[in-house]
Scaffold this motif. Structure first.
Motif, PDB file in Angstrom:
ATOM      1  N   SER A 216      38.870  34.572  48.947  1.00 64.55           N
ATOM      2  CA  SER A 216      38.635  35.914  49.495  1.00 64.55           C
ATOM      3  C   SER A 216      39.896  36.746  49.295  1.00 64.55           C
ATOM      4  CB  SER A 216      38.320  35.873  50.997  1.00 64.55           C
ATOM      5  OG  SER A 216      37.151  35.160  51.283  1.00 64.55           O
ATOM      6  N   THR A 494      35.002  32.851  57.644  1.00 65.72           N
ATOM      7  CA  THR A 494      35.917  32.209  56.694  1.00 65.72           C
ATOM      8  C   THR A 494      37.204  31.821  57.417  1.00 65.72           C
ATOM      9  OG1 THR A 494      36.882  34.339  56.023  1.00 65.72           O
ATOM     10  CG2 THR A 494      34.995  33.531  54.745  1.00 65.72           C
ATOM     11  N   ASP A 504      33.771  27.825  51.869  1.00 67.15           N
ATOM     12  CA  ASP A 504      34.834  28.252  50.964  1.00 67.15           C
ATOM     13  C   ASP A 504      36.000  27.286  51.140  1.00 67.15           C
ATOM     14  OD1 ASP A 504      33.126  30.376  50.651  1.00 67.15           O
ATOM     15  OD2 ASP A 504      34.498  31.892  51.426  1.00 67.15           O
TER      16      ASP A 504
END
Length: 539
Positions: A216, A494, A504
């Protein structure tokens, strides 16, 4: 129920205090669904034993310039030059590959590597053979243009714009260096970038991100102004997402210059925004609008950041704001009233005071937003500013690698007595301030493991200690690039590996928590997953 995947590894770091480590992790439909005993008796379509590796949550770079970074993979790279003559030789060779009449573009020029020197305008003209040329400094706060580029832009005879400077020599002649907002005079001639060029840049940049475990990132300025590339830049991001060229989750910050004052009154609630009144939070977990980005001041490396005391050796230079203080405040208030979180680029302590004043007034009027207000860089902070940052819930995004690359220069420009306030880390955490790991790439090397090493060691490139009391533990350094960066970007899905979170993650050849700083800087990312699917390597 049969889930998609079970990963086994000797060390899974979850960054969740409820269960800091695990050995098994289950993934289904792009999310983590269980750890260790949660998976007992659970069937999986696929099971993978990774052996003696470390799995961490995906890295989050909370402040970078991804389109710009991708473009540097195309432009001539000057980041490794050691003399001005070397730069001119490279530019001359590159110019021969550029068709007549087209622009010669270079990036990564760092004057600190060449004793603070710049190419003379006549020398730059000689090696660019009549073509317009522009060199972007690594800081992002200045460009060097040749005479043809200056002629086309009108900069040869222009006055300094508000918040910028056209450098002139002792005879009043333009040197070719354009600082801060003055860069736009030349850079605007290269805009708008086409959708295809932006998509290509994003593809190149995020491929590198994936190889470093980055899942990200926050793009710190799109749309307009000297940091934006196209008024349709958000659409190009959507194209990149749809065609698979965007290999990481993206939070994008529109610049203040992208906005319209619907009624010509920046104090009117709801009057400032993108088309249809879009605001922070619009989008999905792959592409989302972040805070509004605006510039309050300049840079520490260029001595243009707004300070409360002058730079060493320049008693009349305290930097400058990029606009009128009252106007900056009005715009922040209008944006916040329209539903936008604020991301204020404020580097000097005087600029940070102004940004905090405006943000505090906006909170009093509109409450605290779900995506935190932020101060980008916060490069020099006085002690008295820390508790106020914490009280207001403002997240900060300092860049550790600037300590490594420019720390020795900062001692010269700021003085030893101000070193403890430069690119703080531990004192911010101790004060209760949310600190997000970030790179400001391509202004500096964006490898997150090199940055974590600097957070732990606090040493300059020459090996000198730099405010060692600001050192972080390995756990704190990793948290800044995972759990804390997620909070700073407003993400609840996240930054950790816990049931319900997005899958992730990065698979590493060593543990960032037990490696020595030197070992940490040599970390290899074996595999990166975004939503359970590989963006780098494979399982």
């Amino acid at each position: 129920m049969k889930i998609d995947l079970v990963i086994e590894a000797s060390d899974i770091i979850t960054m969740d205090e409820r269960r800091p480590q695990a050995r098994r992790l289950g993934i289904h439909q792009g999310r983590v669904v269980g750890l260790d005993e949660d998976l007992d008796g659970v069937e999986a379509t696929r099971r993978v034993d990774l052996g003696e590796v470390t799995v961490i949550p995906g890295i989050i770079d909370a402040h970078c310039h991804t389109t710009w970074f991708g473009r540097t993979q195309i432009d001539l790279d000057l980041s490794r030059i050691r003399t001005v003559d070397e730069a001119l030789t490279l530019i001359a060779a590159h110019t021969e590959t550029v068709p007549a009449g087209e622009w010669v573009q270079a990036a990564g020029y760092n004057q600190h590597l060449v004793g603070g020197a710049y190419p003379a305008l006549a020398s730059l003209d000689a090696v660019t053979a009549g073509r317009p040329a522009v060199i972007k400094q690594s800081s992002g706060h200045a460009v060097i243009a040749n005479t043809e580029a200056l002629r086309r832009s009108g900069a040869l005879h222009a006055s300094d714009p508000d918040g910028g400077r056209i450098e002139r020599d002792s005879r009043g002649q333009v040197t070719g260096r354009l600082e801060e907002t003055a860069q736009a005079l030349v850079l605007d001639l290269l805009k708008p970038m086409s959708h295809a060029d932006i998509v290509r840049s994003l593809d190149l940049a995020t491929s590198i991100y994936a190889s470093e475990g980055i899942t990200s990132f926050t793009e710190a300025g799109i749309g307009a102004g000297w940091i934006g590339n196209s008024t349709a830049e958000l659409g190009a991001y959507q194209m990149a997402r749809d065609c698979g060229a965007l290999r990481a989750r993206a939070q994008v910050m529109p610049t203040l210059d992208s906005f319209e004052l619907a009624h010509g009154n920046p104090a009117t609630p709801g009057s400032i925004g993108l088309s249809l009144g879009a605001r922070t939070g619009l989008g999905d977990d792959r592409l989302r609008l972040g805070p509004l980005k605006l510039f309050v001041d300049g840079s520490l490396t260029g001595r243009t950041a707004a300070m409360s005391a002058p730079y060493c050796g320049e008693p009349d230079n305290t930097g400058f704001l990029q606009g009128d203080a009252e106007d900056i405040t009005r715009k922040i208030l209008a944006a916040a009233a329209s539903g936008w979180s604020i991301a204020a680029h404020a580097i000097g302590d005087a600029a940070i005071d102004l940004a905090m004043d405006a943000i505090e007034a906006s909170i009093a009027a509109n409450g605290t937003p779900s995506t935190p207000h932020r101060i980008e860089h916060a490069s020099y902070l006085r002690d008295d500013q820390l508790p106020r940052l914490a009280r207001l819930g403002i997240a900060v995004t300092p860049q550790a690698m600037f300590v490594h690359r420019f720390g020795d220069e900062f001692v010269k420009s700021m003085g030893q007595e101000r070193v403890p306030g430069i690119y703080r880390a531990r004192s911010l955490l101790d004060a209760g301030v949310l600190v997000a790991g970030s790179s400001d790439r391509p202004c500096i090397d964006g490898n997150p493991f090199l940055a974590m090493r600097t957070l732990i060691e606090r040493r300059t490139a020459s090996g000198q200690e730099f405010a060692p009391q600001e050192r972080l533990t390995a756990q704190q350094a990793l948290a800044s690039y995972t759990r804390d960066a997620a909070k700073a970007t407003g993400s609840r899905d996240t930054g950790s590996l816990w049931p319900g979170q997005l899958a992730d993650l990065a698979v590493l050849d060593r543990s960032p928590l037990t490696s020595t700083p030197d070992e940490l800087s040599k970390t290899r990312v074996l595999t990166t997953l975004v939503g359970g699917k590989p963006t780098h390597g494979d399982l």
